[in-house]
Design an enzyme around this catalytic site. Structure first.
Site, PDB file in Angstrom:
ATOM      1  N   GLY A  19       0.825  -1.207   0.000  1.00 44.81           N
ATOM      2  CA  GLY A  19       0.000   0.000   0.000  1.00 44.81           C
ATOM      3  C   GLY A  19       0.854   1.249   0.000  1.00 44.81           C
ATOM      4  O   GLY A  19       0.587   2.197   0.737  1.00 44.81           O
ATOM      5  N   ALA A  20       1.868   1.251  -0.870  1.00 45.20           N
ATOM      6  CA  ALA A  20       2.777   2.403  -0.920  1.00 45.20           C
ATOM      7  C   ALA A  20       2.390   3.359  -2.044  1.00 45.20           C
ATOM      8  O   ALA A  20       3.192   4.181  -2.462  1.00 45.20           O
ATOM      9  CB  ALA A  20       4.218   1.927  -1.075  1.00 45.20           C
ATOM     10  N   GLY A  25       1.885   4.897   3.522  1.00 44.44           N
ATOM     11  CA  GLY A  25       2.885   4.044   2.868  1.00 44.44           C
ATOM     12  C   GLY A  25       3.951   4.837   2.131  1.00 44.44           C
ATOM     13  O   GLY A  25       5.105   4.387   2.028  1.00 44.44           O
ATOM     14  N   SER A 145      -4.482  -0.609  14.281  1.00 44.18           N
ATOM     15  CA  SER A 145      -5.130   0.655  14.637  1.00 44.18           C
ATOM     16  C   SER A 145      -5.691   0.513  16.043  1.00 44.18           C
ATOM     17  O   SER A 145      -6.022  -0.601  16.476  1.00 44.18           O
ATOM     18  CB  SER A 145      -6.287   0.930  13.666  1.00 44.18           C
ATOM     19  OG  SER A 145      -7.125   1.939  14.189  1.00 44.18           O
ATOM     20  N   TYR A 170     -14.149  -3.052  10.021  1.00 38.05           N
ATOM     21  CA  TYR A 170     -12.791  -2.465  10.041  1.00 38.05           C
ATOM     22  C   TYR A 170     -12.086  -2.819  11.354  1.00 38.05           C
ATOM     23  O   TYR A 170     -10.945  -3.285  11.348  1.00 38.05           O
ATOM     24  CB  TYR A 170     -12.876  -0.947   9.866  1.00 38.05           C
ATOM     25  CG  TYR A 170     -11.523  -0.268   9.884  1.00 38.05           C
ATOM     26  CD1 TYR A 170     -10.629  -0.424   8.835  1.00 38.05           C
ATOM     27  CD2 TYR A 170     -11.137   0.529  10.963  1.00 38.05           C
ATOM     28  CE1 TYR A 170      -9.372   0.201   8.856  1.00 38.05           C
ATOM     29  CE2 TYR A 170      -9.892   1.160  10.988  1.00 38.05           C
ATOM     30  CZ  TYR A 170      -9.024   0.987   9.934  1.00 38.05           C
ATOM     31  OH  TYR A 170      -7.779   1.611   9.960  1.00 38.05           O
TER      32      TYR A 170
HETATM   33  N1  NAP Z   1      -5.229   7.209   8.427  1.00 32.98           N
HETATM   34  C1  NAP Z   1      -5.496   6.900   9.697  1.00 32.98           C
HETATM   35  O1  NAP Z   1      -5.968   7.741  10.500  1.00 32.98           O
HETATM   36  C2  NAP Z   1      -5.223   5.516  10.203  1.00 32.98           C
HETATM   37  C3  NAP Z   1      -5.462   5.237  11.558  1.00 32.98           C
HETATM   38  C4  NAP Z   1      -5.200   3.970  12.049  1.00 32.98           C
HETATM   39  C5  NAP Z   1      -4.693   2.997  11.193  1.00 32.98           C
HETATM   40  N2  NAP Z   1      -4.483   3.275   9.874  1.00 32.98           N
HETATM   41  C6  NAP Z   1      -3.938   2.214   9.021  1.00 32.98           C
HETATM   42  O2  NAP Z   1      -2.837   2.722   8.270  1.00 32.98           O
HETATM   43  C7  NAP Z   1      -2.662   1.943   7.083  1.00 32.98           C
HETATM   44  C8  NAP Z   1      -2.464   2.870   5.904  1.00 32.98           C
HETATM   45  O3  NAP Z   1      -3.676   3.558   5.672  1.00 32.98           O
HETATM   46  P1  NAP Z   1      -3.758   5.057   5.120  1.00 32.98           P
HETATM   47  O4  NAP Z   1      -4.399   5.862   6.183  1.00 32.98           O
HETATM   48  O5  NAP Z   1      -2.452   5.468   4.571  1.00 32.98           O
HETATM   49  O6  NAP Z   1      -4.857   4.863   3.962  1.00 32.98           O
HETATM   50  P2  NAP Z   1      -4.838   5.171   2.401  1.00 32.98           P
HETATM   51  O7  NAP Z   1      -4.366   6.559   2.146  1.00 32.98           O
HETATM   52  O8  NAP Z   1      -6.187   4.774   1.900  1.00 32.98           O
HETATM   53  O9  NAP Z   1      -3.735   4.168   1.848  1.00 32.98           O
HETATM   54  C9  NAP Z   1      -3.970   2.792   1.882  1.00 32.98           C
HETATM   55  C10 NAP Z   1      -3.034   2.096   0.944  1.00 32.98           C
HETATM   56  O10 NAP Z   1      -3.448   0.718   0.870  1.00 32.98           O
HETATM   57  C11 NAP Z   1      -3.668   0.398  -0.495  1.00 32.98           C
HETATM   58  N3  NAP Z   1      -4.671  -0.644  -0.701  1.00 32.98           N
HETATM   59  C12 NAP Z   1      -6.009  -0.579  -0.464  1.00 32.98           C
HETATM   60  N4  NAP Z   1      -6.583  -1.717  -0.863  1.00 32.98           N
HETATM   61  C13 NAP Z   1      -5.607  -2.508  -1.335  1.00 32.98           C
HETATM   62  C14 NAP Z   1      -5.582  -3.797  -1.905  1.00 32.98           C
HETATM   63  N5  NAP Z   1      -6.691  -4.518  -2.122  1.00 32.98           N
HETATM   64  N6  NAP Z   1      -4.399  -4.327  -2.299  1.00 32.98           N
HETATM   65  C15 NAP Z   1      -3.260  -3.620  -2.141  1.00 32.98           C
HETATM   66  N7  NAP Z   1      -3.211  -2.378  -1.633  1.00 32.98           N
HETATM   67  C16 NAP Z   1      -4.385  -1.839  -1.234  1.00 32.98           C
HETATM   68  C17 NAP Z   1      -4.108   1.702  -1.131  1.00 32.98           C
HETATM   69  O11 NAP Z   1      -4.027   1.623  -2.547  1.00 32.98           O
HETATM   70  P3  NAP Z   1      -4.782   2.709  -3.500  1.00 32.98           P
HETATM   71  O12 NAP Z   1      -3.791   3.823  -3.617  1.00 32.98           O
HETATM   72  O13 NAP Z   1      -4.972   1.959  -4.765  1.00 32.98           O
HETATM   73  O14 NAP Z   1      -6.058   3.077  -2.811  1.00 32.98           O
HETATM   74  C18 NAP Z   1      -3.119   2.648  -0.490  1.00 32.98           C
HETATM   75  O15 NAP Z   1      -1.849   2.544  -1.101  1.00 32.98           O
HETATM   76  C19 NAP Z   1      -3.902   1.054   6.991  1.00 32.98           C
HETATM   77  O16 NAP Z   1      -3.555  -0.252   7.393  1.00 32.98           O
HETATM   78  C20 NAP Z   1      -4.878   1.687   7.966  1.00 32.98           C
HETATM   79  O17 NAP Z   1      -5.786   0.748   8.481  1.00 32.98           O
HETATM   80  C21 NAP Z   1      -4.724   4.517   9.364  1.00 32.98           C
END
Ligand code: NAP
Length: 292
Positions: A19-20, A25, A145, A170
């Site tokens: 997910g980079a 990422g 999370s 989630y």
């Molecule tokens: N943001 C927050 O406040 C928060 C809080 C707690 C935990 N987290 C955790 O942090 C991690 C990163 O999330 P983020 O906030 O950076 O979200 P994000 O901006 O939506 O990024 C998520 C990444 O995962 C990829 N992804 C989604 N579905 C996928 C799939 N089927 N196969 C491969 N890659 C996939 C996305 O690809 P696309 O670019 O194609 O969408 C994107 O690169 C997650 O595990 C999330 O649960 C985030």
């Protein structure tokens, strides 16, 4: 306060970050590359992947970074990606995640949040285990999370055919992430493998995790007001991945600092049962986690 400036020289090591293509990422990949790691960024969308790679190369000229296809919602893609990884792998960051959304299923028929966030990463880690064990002291960082504390795992309803709620789905997937990370450390310790497995909570971070929609609108508004920038959201992962002070089995939160997970994330019986079911569902068996 720890900052990425404290990351040691990573020259000679290889890191895979799932997910980079967006969100947390990208700065995770960037800082690892900046400190000398050969970085393999994964993306399900090739255009977003290329754009993220260009951003990393622009911010860290001379970095060794590439992007490869990986869709965690399809086990064929997970296997195809894992086949491209050769040589020792020092670091795997299981970062990709799907946020709360209406019920969908993956190519293999799993409820999507459980399928992508947990099962896809479970299978990926299992398939890459020979590569991780070929490194002298590898680390696996799984991004969970604090929402995990609201999660519950009902083994009779793993598909969530009954009582689906986007936020409970989630939370469940994030609980599974944490149970997996801690159980992986237990198994590595049991066989004496020099492998560290840690889980992280990034803290509320301004990313695209909450897709626009009626139910997510208030949360997105809150996020815009209080969320930290993505570079800060990457710090717990970067600390877990590189700090000499980090210990296997730890749960690292914003700061970065060590957090205490919910007791349900430390339930050994649930973790063992989830592991068995995950092996049965994905067809990926870890075997004994032992270095040869
Ligand atoms: N943001 C927050 O406040 C928060 C809080 C707690 C935990 N987290 C955790 O942090 C991690 C990163 O999330 P983020 O906030 O950076 O979200 P994000 O901006 O939506 O990024 C998520 C990444 O995962 C990829 N992804 C989604 N579905 C996928 C799939 N089927 N196969 C491969 N890659 C996939 C996305 O690809 P696309 O670019 O194609 O969408 C994107 O690169 C997650 O595990 C999330 O649960 C985030």
């Amino acid at each position: 306060m720890w900052t990425p400036d404290e990351i040691p020289d990573l020259t000679g090591s290889t890191a895979v970050i799932t997910g980079a293509s967006g969100g947390i990422g990208v700065p995770t990949a960037l800082e690892l590359a900046r400190h000398g790691a050969r970085v393999v960024m994964t993306a399900r969308d090739p255009d977003r992947g290329r754009a993220a790679l260009e951003a990393v190369r622009a911010a860290a000229p001379g970095a060794t970074a590439e992007v490869r296809a990986l869709d965690l919602a399809d086990l064929r893609s997970v296997r195809a990606f894992a086949d491209t990884v050769d040589g020792p792998l020092e670091l795997l960051v299981n970062n990709a995640g799907m946020g709360p959304m209406s019920r969908r299923t993956t190519a293999d028929g799993f409820e999507t949040q459980f399928g992508v966030n947990h099962l896809g990463h479970f299978a990926l880690t299992g398939l890459l285990m020979p590569r991780l064990l070929a490194a002298s002291a590898a680390r696996v960082v799984t991004v969970s999370s604090d929402a995990h504390s609201l999660g519950a795992i009902d083994f009779e309803n793993l598909g969530l055919e009954r009582g689906y709620g986007m936020f409970s789905a989630y939370s469940r997937s994030k609980l599974a992430n944490l149970l997996f990370a801690v159980e992986l450390q237990r198994r590595a310790d049991a066989s004496g493998a020099a492998l560290l497995s840690l889980a992280t909570h990034p803290g509320m971070t301004a990313t695209g995790i909450l897709k626009p929609g009626a139910l997510t609108r208030p949360f997105n508004a809150l996020m815009r007001l209080v969320a930290q920038p993505v570079a800060k959201g990457a710090r717990p992962s970067l600390y877990a991945a590189t700090s000499p002070e980090a210990r296997g089995g730890q749960y690292i939160g914003p700061g970065p600092k060590v957090l205490r997970p919910s007791p349900k994330a430390l339930d050994e019986a649930v973790a063992a049962r989830l592991w068995e079911r995950s092996e049965a569902l994905t067809g990926v068996r870890f075997g004994e986690i032992r270095q040869h």
